[in-house]
Write an enzyme that holds these catalytic residues in place. Structure first.
Site, PDB file in Angstrom:
ATOM      1  N   TYR A 171       0.841  -1.193   0.000  1.00 56.12           N
ATOM      2  CA  TYR A 171       0.000   0.000   0.000  1.00 56.12           C
ATOM      3  C   TYR A 171       0.877   1.244   0.000  1.00 56.12           C
ATOM      4  O   TYR A 171       1.948   1.259   0.626  1.00 56.12           O
ATOM      5  CB  TYR A 171      -0.929  -0.028   1.232  1.00 56.12           C
ATOM      6  CG  TYR A 171      -1.900   1.123   1.275  1.00 56.12           C
ATOM      7  CD1 TYR A 171      -2.692   1.424   0.169  1.00 56.12           C
ATOM      8  CD2 TYR A 171      -2.017   1.918   2.411  1.00 56.12           C
ATOM      9  CE1 TYR A 171      -3.578   2.487   0.197  1.00 56.12           C
ATOM     10  CE2 TYR A 171      -2.902   2.981   2.450  1.00 56.12           C
ATOM     11  CZ  TYR A 171      -3.675   3.264   1.335  1.00 56.12           C
ATOM     12  OH  TYR A 171      -4.531   4.328   1.357  1.00 56.12           O
ATOM     13  N   TYR A 222      -3.094   5.399   8.754  1.00 55.32           N
ATOM     14  CA  TYR A 222      -2.584   4.043   8.500  1.00 55.32           C
ATOM     15  C   TYR A 222      -1.417   3.833   9.454  1.00 55.32           C
ATOM     16  O   TYR A 222      -0.259   3.933   9.085  1.00 55.32           O
ATOM     17  CB  TYR A 222      -2.149   3.933   7.039  1.00 55.32           C
ATOM     18  CG  TYR A 222      -1.928   2.523   6.534  1.00 55.32           C
ATOM     19  CD1 TYR A 222      -3.000   1.689   6.221  1.00 55.32           C
ATOM     20  CD2 TYR A 222      -0.639   2.020   6.336  1.00 55.32           C
ATOM     21  CE1 TYR A 222      -2.796   0.417   5.738  1.00 55.32           C
ATOM     22  CE2 TYR A 222      -0.425   0.740   5.846  1.00 55.32           C
ATOM     23  CZ  TYR A 222      -1.512  -0.055   5.546  1.00 55.32           C
ATOM     24  OH  TYR A 222      -1.301  -1.326   5.054  1.00 55.32           O
TER      25      TYR A 222
HETATM   26  P1  NAI Z   1      -8.369  -9.514   3.937  1.00 50.41           P
HETATM   27  O1  NAI Z   1      -8.977  -9.380   5.274  1.00 50.41           O
HETATM   28  O2  NAI Z   1      -9.173 -10.144   2.864  1.00 50.41           O
HETATM   29  O3  NAI Z   1      -6.991 -10.294   3.985  1.00 50.41           O
HETATM   30  C1  NAI Z   1      -6.111 -10.307   5.065  1.00 50.41           C
HETATM   31  C2  NAI Z   1      -5.964 -11.754   5.476  1.00 50.41           C
HETATM   32  O4  NAI Z   1      -4.842 -11.912   6.336  1.00 50.41           O
HETATM   33  C3  NAI Z   1      -7.168 -12.292   6.240  1.00 50.41           C
HETATM   34  O5  NAI Z   1      -7.670 -13.430   5.566  1.00 50.41           O
HETATM   35  C4  NAI Z   1      -6.584 -12.685   7.590  1.00 50.41           C
HETATM   36  O6  NAI Z   1      -7.217 -13.813   8.126  1.00 50.41           O
HETATM   37  C5  NAI Z   1      -5.150 -12.963   7.197  1.00 50.41           C
HETATM   38  N1  NAI Z   1      -4.192 -12.955   8.310  1.00 50.41           N
HETATM   39  C6  NAI Z   1      -4.000 -12.015   9.257  1.00 50.41           C
HETATM   40  N2  NAI Z   1      -3.011 -12.379  10.089  1.00 50.41           N
HETATM   41  C7  NAI Z   1      -2.547 -13.580   9.641  1.00 50.41           C
HETATM   42  C8  NAI Z   1      -1.530 -14.482  10.076  1.00 50.41           C
HETATM   43  N3  NAI Z   1      -0.784 -14.221  11.156  1.00 50.41           N
HETATM   44  N4  NAI Z   1      -1.325 -15.619   9.375  1.00 50.41           N
HETATM   45  C9  NAI Z   1      -2.073 -15.906   8.288  1.00 50.41           C
HETATM   46  N5  NAI Z   1      -3.043 -15.087   7.824  1.00 50.41           N
HETATM   47  C10 NAI Z   1      -3.278 -13.943   8.497  1.00 50.41           C
HETATM   48  O7  NAI Z   1      -7.929  -8.028   3.538  1.00 50.41           O
HETATM   49  P2  NAI Z   1      -7.188  -7.413   2.265  1.00 50.41           P
HETATM   50  O8  NAI Z   1      -7.374  -5.941   2.431  1.00 50.41           O
HETATM   51  O9  NAI Z   1      -7.602  -8.044   1.020  1.00 50.41           O
HETATM   52  O10 NAI Z   1      -5.663  -7.719   2.550  1.00 50.41           O
HETATM   53  C11 NAI Z   1      -4.820  -8.460   1.708  1.00 50.41           C
HETATM   54  C12 NAI Z   1      -3.545  -7.682   1.441  1.00 50.41           C
HETATM   55  O11 NAI Z   1      -3.859  -6.523   0.659  1.00 50.41           O
HETATM   56  C13 NAI Z   1      -2.850  -7.171   2.698  1.00 50.41           C
HETATM   57  O12 NAI Z   1      -1.448  -7.279   2.546  1.00 50.41           O
HETATM   58  C14 NAI Z   1      -3.245  -5.702   2.706  1.00 50.41           C
HETATM   59  O13 NAI Z   1      -2.342  -4.891   3.428  1.00 50.41           O
HETATM   60  C15 NAI Z   1      -3.204  -5.417   1.216  1.00 50.41           C
HETATM   61  N6  NAI Z   1      -3.830  -4.164   0.788  1.00 50.41           N
HETATM   62  C16 NAI Z   1      -5.148  -3.906   1.071  1.00 50.41           C
HETATM   63  C17 NAI Z   1      -5.738  -2.718   0.685  1.00 50.41           C
HETATM   64  C18 NAI Z   1      -7.182  -2.442   0.985  1.00 50.41           C
HETATM   65  O14 NAI Z   1      -7.621  -1.289   0.840  1.00 50.41           O
HETATM   66  N7  NAI Z   1      -7.966  -3.426   1.365  1.00 50.41           N
HETATM   67  C19 NAI Z   1      -4.965  -1.690  -0.046  1.00 50.41           C
HETATM   68  C20 NAI Z   1      -3.603  -2.070  -0.340  1.00 50.41           C
HETATM   69  C21 NAI Z   1      -3.067  -3.252   0.085  1.00 50.41           C
END
Ligand code: NAI
Length: 286
Positions: free
Chosen positions: A172, A182
């Site tokens: 991000y 953030y």
């Molecule tokens: P999401 O909630 O779908 O995905 C995050 C996942 O990480 C969840 O499934 C959670 O269970 C898992 N998780 C957390 N701690 C964990 C651990 N210790 N071991 C294994 N799994 C773990 O949310 P999102 O937003 O799709 O996130 C995916 C990636 O995208 C992340 O790296 C996030 O920072 C990145 N991202 C998200 C943005 C947004 O606006 N949603 C923008 C830019 C990047």
């Protein structure tokens, strides 16, 4: 021969991991996912009960098939790392082989090798706190779950990745520009992830001809993003200020991921690829 992908960080159908799984499945890949242990039960139950069937639909009308779901907690590399209170926690107790090393071993035993490794996970327990108010513990936890987790995953999966394979993570823009709110060391964690993308591209490229890239994605209303607390504001800001004034769909990130891990991107490695409607290029909104 079809490619096999392991996607870490899928626990519902709202996030980038799910969208990436769908784009890779649509391109013919076999899908394995790693799901955070505390979220595993509800994810499996929801899948089984058909709750995700609508969003499993691929462009050709078929439903995405997840060949196997592995429990994973990417904060722990091997069983010796797991503290007693986690071991005995009832959300973890019924589950086994969920450290990074064990997950990689399980995938090796089940399938022998993979071609694609996706890291789509992050966690920062103090994300809602400004950096000046973040504790050392919170900061290190953010870096452990969001940055080192990628180093560890790549380290343990690299030996079973076929040459020519490819890996991506999600980052991000808060890593390089100020995004007030953030917090908790998450901006620091993303900066580490992007720097590591370059170093790991070198090391994995030389060692096994594996490409390593990261997608800097725009805002998406995922479960993790809702926990930050101002995702609606981020989406509105992007709508108002980005060159492309449309809401970003998770599929657009999924499709970029499918491109990046495909032979079409065979000379791209060590890169941060923006999939954000161009917002990163703006200096002043208009
Ligand atoms: P999401 O909630 O779908 O995905 C995050 C996942 O990480 C969840 O499934 C959670 O269970 C898992 N998780 C957390 N701690 C964990 C651990 N210790 N071991 C294994 N799994 C773990 O949310 P999102 O937003 O799709 O996130 C995916 C990636 O995208 C992340 O790296 C996030 O920072 C990145 N991202 C998200 C943005 C947004 O606006 N949603 C923008 C830019 C990047």
């Amino acid at each position: 021969k079809g490619k096999r992908a392991f996607i870490a960080g899928v626990a519902d159908d709202n996030g980038y991991g799910w969208a990436i799984a769908k784009s890779l499945a649509a391109a013919g890949a076999e899908i394995l996912v790693g799901t955070w242990v505390p979220a595993l039960n509800i994810f499996e139950t929801s899948l089984r009960r058909g709750k995700f069937d609508e969003s499993r639909a691929l462009p050709d009308g078929s439903l995405m098939k997840i060949t196997k779901i592995y429990p994973l907690d990417a904060v722990y590399d091997n069983p010796e790392d797991v503290p007693e209170d986690v071991k005995t926690n009832k959300r973890y107790a019924g589950c086994s082989n969920w450290t990074v090393q064990e997950a990689a071993e399980s995938v090796k035993q089940d399938f022998g090798s993979i071609d694609i490794l996706v890291h789509s996970l992050a966690n920062g327990p103090e994300v809602t706190k400004p950096l000046l108010e973040t504790s050392r513990k919170g900061y290190l936890a953010a870096v452990s779950a969001s940055s080192y987790s990628y180093v560890s995953l790549l380290k343990h999966f690299l030996p079973i990745m076929n040459p020519g394979g490819s890996s991506i993570s999600l980052t991000y823009i808060a890593s390089e520009r100020i995004i007030p709110g953030y917090g908790g060391g998450m901006s620091s964690a993303k900066a580490a992830l992007e720097s590591d993308t370059r170093v790991l591209a070198f090391e994995a490229g030389r060692k096994r001809k594996i490409r390593v890239n990261t997608i800097s994605a725009g805002p998406l209303r995922s479960r993790a993003a809702k926990a930050i607390g101002f995702i609606d504001m981020m989406i509105e800001y992007s709508l108002a200020n980005a060159p492309l004034q449309k809401e970003l769909s998770a599929d657009e990130v999924g499709n970029t991921a499918a491109f990046l891990v495909s032979p079409l991107a065979s000379a791209i490695t060590g890169a941060v690829i923006y999939v954000d409607n161009g917002l990163n290029a703006m200096g002043m909104g208009l």
